[in-house]
Design a protein around this motif. Structure first.
Motif, PDB file in Angstrom:
ATOM      1  N   ARG A  70      90.412-126.252  63.431  1.00  0.00           N
ATOM      2  CA  ARG A  70      91.158-125.162  62.801  1.00  0.00           C
ATOM      3  C   ARG A  70      91.791-124.223  63.826  1.00  0.00           C
ATOM      4  O   ARG A  70      92.882-123.727  63.606  1.00  0.00           O
ATOM      5  N   ILE A  71      91.106-123.990  64.915  1.00  0.00           N
ATOM      6  CA  ILE A  71      91.649-123.091  65.932  1.00  0.00           C
ATOM      7  C   ILE A  71      92.892-123.713  66.565  1.00  0.00           C
ATOM      8  O   ILE A  71      93.917-123.043  66.749  1.00  0.00           O
ATOM      9  N   ASP A  72      92.822-125.003  66.878  1.00  0.00           N
ATOM     10  CA  ASP A  72      93.981-125.687  67.456  1.00  0.00           C
ATOM     11  C   ASP A  72      95.154-125.723  66.481  1.00  0.00           C
ATOM     12  O   ASP A  72      96.303-125.545  66.882  1.00  0.00           O
ATOM     13  N   LYS A  73      94.877-125.964  65.221  1.00  0.00           N
ATOM     14  CA  LYS A  73      95.940-125.976  64.218  1.00  0.00           C
ATOM     15  C   LYS A  73      96.622-124.609  64.134  1.00  0.00           C
ATOM     16  O   LYS A  73      97.845-124.521  64.058  1.00  0.00           O
ATOM     17  N   PHE A  74      95.839-123.542  64.177  1.00  0.00           N
ATOM     18  CA  PHE A  74      96.390-122.198  64.122  1.00  0.00           C
ATOM     19  C   PHE A  74      97.262-121.926  65.343  1.00  0.00           C
ATOM     20  O   PHE A  74      98.383-121.420  65.228  1.00  0.00           O
ATOM     21  N   LYS A  75      96.757-122.268  66.519  1.00  0.00           N
ATOM     22  CA  LYS A  75      97.511-122.025  67.754  1.00  0.00           C
ATOM     23  C   LYS A  75      98.820-122.800  67.756  1.00  0.00           C
ATOM     24  O   LYS A  75      99.855-122.278  68.163  1.00  0.00           O
ATOM     25  N   ASN A  76      98.795-124.050  67.334  1.00  0.00           N
ATOM     26  CA  ASN A  76     100.019-124.864  67.295  1.00  0.00           C
ATOM     27  C   ASN A  76     101.025-124.319  66.285  1.00  0.00           C
ATOM     28  O   ASN A  76     102.232-124.318  66.536  1.00  0.00           O
ATOM     29  N   LYS A  77     100.536-123.844  65.175  1.00  0.00           N
ATOM     30  CA  LYS A  77     101.411-123.345  64.129  1.00  0.00           C
ATOM     31  C   LYS A  77     102.124-122.064  64.552  1.00  0.00           C
ATOM     32  O   LYS A  77     103.299-121.865  64.255  1.00  0.00           O
ATOM     33  N   TYR A  78     101.437-121.185  65.262  1.00  0.00           N
ATOM     34  CA  TYR A  78     101.982-119.878  65.591  1.00  0.00           C
ATOM     35  C   TYR A  78     102.370-119.700  67.065  1.00  0.00           C
ATOM     36  O   TYR A  78     102.680-118.605  67.486  1.00  0.00           O
ATOM     37  N   LYS A  79     102.384-120.786  67.841  1.00  0.00           N
ATOM     38  CA  LYS A  79     102.732-120.641  69.249  1.00  0.00           C
ATOM     39  C   LYS A  79     104.199-120.259  69.445  1.00  0.00           C
ATOM     40  O   LYS A  79     104.549-119.650  70.438  1.00  0.00           O
ATOM     41  N   LYS A  80     105.053-120.558  68.468  1.00  0.00           N
ATOM     42  CA  LYS A  80     106.460-120.188  68.588  1.00  0.00           C
ATOM     43  C   LYS A  80     106.663-118.675  68.522  1.00  0.00           C
ATOM     44  O   LYS A  80     107.705-118.168  68.913  1.00  0.00           O
ATOM     45  N   PHE A  81     105.661-117.935  68.045  1.00  0.00           N
ATOM     46  CA  PHE A  81     105.772-116.482  67.937  1.00  0.00           C
ATOM     47  C   PHE A  81     105.173-115.749  69.130  1.00  0.00           C
ATOM     48  O   PHE A  81     105.238-114.537  69.196  1.00  0.00           O
ATOM     49  N   SER A  82     104.596-116.477  70.076  1.00  0.00           N
ATOM     50  CA  SER A  82     103.950-115.801  71.212  1.00  0.00           C
ATOM     51  C   SER A  82     104.998-115.238  72.164  1.00  0.00           C
ATOM     52  O   SER A  82     106.114-115.742  72.280  1.00  0.00           O
ATOM     53  N   LYS A  83     104.650-114.184  72.899  1.00  0.00           N
ATOM     54  CA  LYS A  83     105.564-113.527  73.828  1.00  0.00           C
ATOM     55  C   LYS A  83     105.901-114.433  75.005  1.00  0.00           C
ATOM     56  O   LYS A  83     107.014-114.403  75.504  1.00  0.00           O
ATOM     57  N   ASP A  84     104.966-115.225  75.451  1.00  0.00           N
ATOM     58  CA  ASP A  84     105.185-116.127  76.590  1.00  0.00           C
ATOM     59  C   ASP A  84     106.277-117.145  76.276  1.00  0.00           C
ATOM     60  O   ASP A  84     107.098-117.469  77.126  1.00  0.00           O
ATOM     61  N   GLU A  85     106.277-117.672  75.070  1.00  0.00           N
ATOM     62  CA  GLU A  85     107.280-118.670  74.677  1.00  0.00           C
ATOM     63  C   GLU A  85     108.683-118.085  74.631  1.00  0.00           C
ATOM     64  O   GLU A  85     109.635-118.702  75.034  1.00  0.00           O
ATOM     65  N   LYS A  86     108.831-116.853  74.133  1.00  0.00           N
ATOM     66  CA  LYS A  86     110.136-116.239  73.993  1.00  0.00           C
ATOM     67  C   LYS A  86     110.732-115.908  75.353  1.00  0.00           C
ATOM     68  O   LYS A  86     111.939-116.008  75.552  1.00  0.00           O
ATOM     69  N   GLU A  87     109.914-115.517  76.313  1.00  0.00           N
ATOM     70  CA  GLU A  87     110.408-115.162  77.634  1.00  0.00           C
ATOM     71  C   GLU A  87     110.905-116.373  78.402  1.00  0.00           C
ATOM     72  O   GLU A  87     111.823-116.290  79.192  1.00  0.00           O
ATOM     73  N   THR A  88     110.310-117.555  78.188  1.00  0.00           N
ATOM     74  CA  THR A  88     110.692-118.750  78.923  1.00  0.00           C
ATOM     75  C   THR A  88     111.920-119.426  78.326  1.00  0.00           C
ATOM     76  O   THR A  88     112.547-120.223  78.964  1.00  0.00           O
ATOM     77  N   GLU A  89     112.257-119.103  77.092  1.00  0.00           N
ATOM     78  CA  GLU A  89     113.414-119.745  76.456  1.00  0.00           C
ATOM     79  C   GLU A  89     114.718-119.172  76.886  1.00  0.00           C
ATOM     80  O   GLU A  89     115.041-118.238  77.375  1.00  0.00           O
TER      81      GLU A  89
END
Length: 89
Positions: A70-89
């Protein structure tokens, strides 16, 4: 003590934590089907799944139970909203 305050079945009862075999005696009105002998005395026995001697809050031993990832599913589902992802794009 005032008469008629306590129920008729208010008596000493042994409570046994089945996860670590700890037994303690206290007064209770809990219904018991079994008995246990402690120091030559017979007490009604109530079996517990968890008590103060085995509960993680009191023992300081916490357990992380990850059922079906469940923890991995949650992280995968919401990783697009993390600050780290937005800065690298």
């Amino acid at each position: 003590m005032k008469k008629g305050v306590h129920p008729e079945n208010y008596r000493l009862v042994a409570f046994k934590d089945m996860s670590n075999e700890d037994v303690f005696i206290t007064k209770s009105t809990a219904e018991a089907k079994e008995t246990i002998s402690i120091d030559g005395e017979e007490y009604p026995l109530v079996k517990l799944e968890i008590s103060r001697t085995s509960h993680p809050y009191y023992t300081g031993k916490t357990k992380l139970v990850d059922t079906a990832g469940r923890i991995d599913k949650f992280k995968n589902k919401y990783k697009k909203f993390s600050k780290d992802e937005k800065e690298t794009e």
